[in-house]
Write a protein that holds these residues in place. Sequence first.
Motif, PDB file in Angstrom:
ATOM      1  N   LYS A 127      44.717 -32.346 -24.948  1.00  0.00           N
ATOM      2  CA  LYS A 127      45.401 -32.407 -23.649  1.00  0.00           C
ATOM      3  C   LYS A 127      44.509 -31.859 -22.548  1.00  0.00           C
ATOM      4  N   GLU A 156      51.628 -35.050 -24.116  1.00  0.00           N
ATOM      5  CA  GLU A 156      52.625 -34.182 -23.477  1.00  0.00           C
ATOM      6  C   GLU A 156      54.017 -34.484 -24.001  1.00  0.00           C
ATOM      7  N   PRO A 181      46.490 -29.519 -28.432  1.00  0.00           N
ATOM      8  CA  PRO A 181      46.400 -28.765 -27.164  1.00  0.00           C
ATOM      9  C   PRO A 181      45.021 -28.905 -26.510  1.00  0.00           C
ATOM     10  N   SER A 204      54.400 -33.107 -27.520  1.00  0.00           N
ATOM     11  CA  SER A 204      54.530 -31.646 -27.597  1.00  0.00           C
ATOM     12  C   SER A 204      55.746 -31.146 -26.817  1.00  0.00           C
ATOM     13  N   ASN A 205      56.595 -32.097 -26.386  1.00  0.00           N
ATOM     14  CA  ASN A 205      57.817 -31.773 -25.652  1.00  0.00           C
ATOM     15  C   ASN A 205      57.529 -31.069 -24.325  1.00  0.00           C
ATOM     16  N   ASP A 206      56.379 -31.375 -23.749  1.00  0.00           N
ATOM     17  CA  ASP A 206      56.042 -30.856 -22.424  1.00  0.00           C
ATOM     18  C   ASP A 206      56.632 -31.820 -21.392  1.00  0.00           C
ATOM     19  N   GLU A 212      57.953 -31.409 -18.410  1.00  0.00           N
ATOM     20  CA  GLU A 212      57.482 -31.285 -17.025  1.00  0.00           C
ATOM     21  C   GLU A 212      56.121 -31.943 -16.859  1.00  0.00           C
ATOM     22  N   GLY A 213      55.272 -31.798 -17.873  1.00  0.00           N
ATOM     23  CA  GLY A 213      53.958 -32.429 -17.822  1.00  0.00           C
ATOM     24  C   GLY A 213      54.053 -33.941 -17.832  1.00  0.00           C
TER      25      GLY A 213
END
Length: 587
Positions: A350, A374, A347, A377-379, A381-382
């Motif tokens: 990032k 991203e 985190p 971390s399964n982000d 949208e990012g």
Amino acid sequence: MSKQFINGIRIRHWAMIASLAGFCFLTMPVNAQNAAPEKTSITNIDSDAVENLFFSALKEKTVDNNAGAADIFNKILVLDPQNDAALYELANIKKKENKFTEAQPLLEKAVTIKPDNEWYWSSLADIYEKANQIDKLENVFTQLIRLNPDKVDYYYDQGNAYFIQGRYDEALKLYDQVEQITGPNDDLIIARQKIYLKEGKLDKAAVGLEQMIASNPNQIKYYLLLAEIYTSNNATDKAFKVLSQAKAIEPNNPMIHLGLADIYRSKKDINSSFAELKIAFANPDLNIDQKVRIMMGYFPKFSEPNAKNGALASALELSKIIVDTHPNEAKGYALYGDLLVQSEKYPEAKDAYSKSVALNGQIYETREQLVRLELGSNDIEGVIRDGESALSFFPNQGWMNYYVGSAWLQKKDYQKALSYLKSAVAVEFQDKDLLSLTFSQMGDCYHAMQDNKNSDDSYEKSLSYSPDNKYTLNNYAYYLSLRGEQLDKAAAMAKHANELEVNNASFEDTYAWILFKQKNYKDAKVWMEKAQTDNKNKSAVQTEHYGDILFYLGDADGAVQYWKKAKEYGATSPVLDRKINEKKYIE
């Protein structure tokens, strides 16, 4: 050359003329303002022709038509073989074309014809340097010194030619001549030091700097140079003494602290060395690029045992100091992000990469690192936001197209996913891993769109680039089994996926299901039990499949029990309700 030449012969490229017209009057063999060289074999008509040709050649040269200019200069030399200006100009064209062996005889002839032209000798020196003909440089520099005895660069050039040949005494005599012209200076100190150190005369190498320190006690650069000589020759105690004197004068000078850090490191005093580094790194006057270069020395140590609490921890602390000291430098945040990744602080990494991109969006590698994190971390949208932003600057990056396509696949927007995945394979031709992964994702998209032909074709392409792509093997096998097609092929692929990665519950479930479809219920039960053991979460699908297997093994009550568990775990299929109510397997 001088200072640069000290670190390896490099002849200056002289500025030839102040203007084209001025040059013409200086070099042309025939013109109204300067006396023409004596020529006995050329008529007045030929002289006019030569003059006209020369102007034509210069005209072609000014428009970068070197081939046309060279052709005209060659014509001049046919009419007037002794035309030194044409020889010189033609040689310069050859040099631009890196045809040094062709340029050399032209310049050698030019200096023979006009031995008092400084430009000719300087250009010839450049040729000899590129050809490493050091023995010939001696006469060239002798001539240049004769023509311009006050130009000290020529003395340095000849001194370095002597140095390369091991003629140290002759070089030192030249430097004595320079001192008569300029007086003592830094260039002379460095030039002499180079010779003394080569001869192993450390004391003599130090004398010049000690004299400069005595004359200029507040000039820290002399202390630093002297300490560097001592350090590089293992006289660390002397170096430490010199740096301590310098530190008393300028306690905040970062170069002093870097020098002390080197000395402490050589003495194996790691804590003191690191303390000096931190002081230097906290000083904004120390260039960030130098700090980054120092940091690069830590990276090879990260694979050592206990690196996380040793080299990596130190590097991370120093990189944090860099971003605190240089808050507007993108490269500092990028380095900090790299070290946070090494420390598995994702985190924070990032956040560092995001700041780096905000400061400078032109560095693709930083953008890719951000999107990778991203995605990891399964982000989603990012990934889409930052990935599409990156592609607006770097549209032909295959991996970035793959990441964004994968994100849209997870959002179940299959058309958008396919557009990016197709772009990835369109711009990448060699990276087999990327191609295999991309075609695998395309197979998933087409399957979701119920386009079985394109799905199968995509999986086949994926395996053609990487036969051991375990995700392709698993998904392809599972989807074939759902359609009840090519079950033997599906079983072989599923088995191979489990060989490539053991204890993967998803892969084990796939293989068990294919065995079930092949009516090999006994083996299917074994593999499904493995899947349930290795699955850390309660899977409704696996639980329902296990009930199906039990039914065909004659345990209807057990089957109903597991079907009910599957419903508890979240399965909502109407077929599942019928299985429970009718107590039998329903396709």
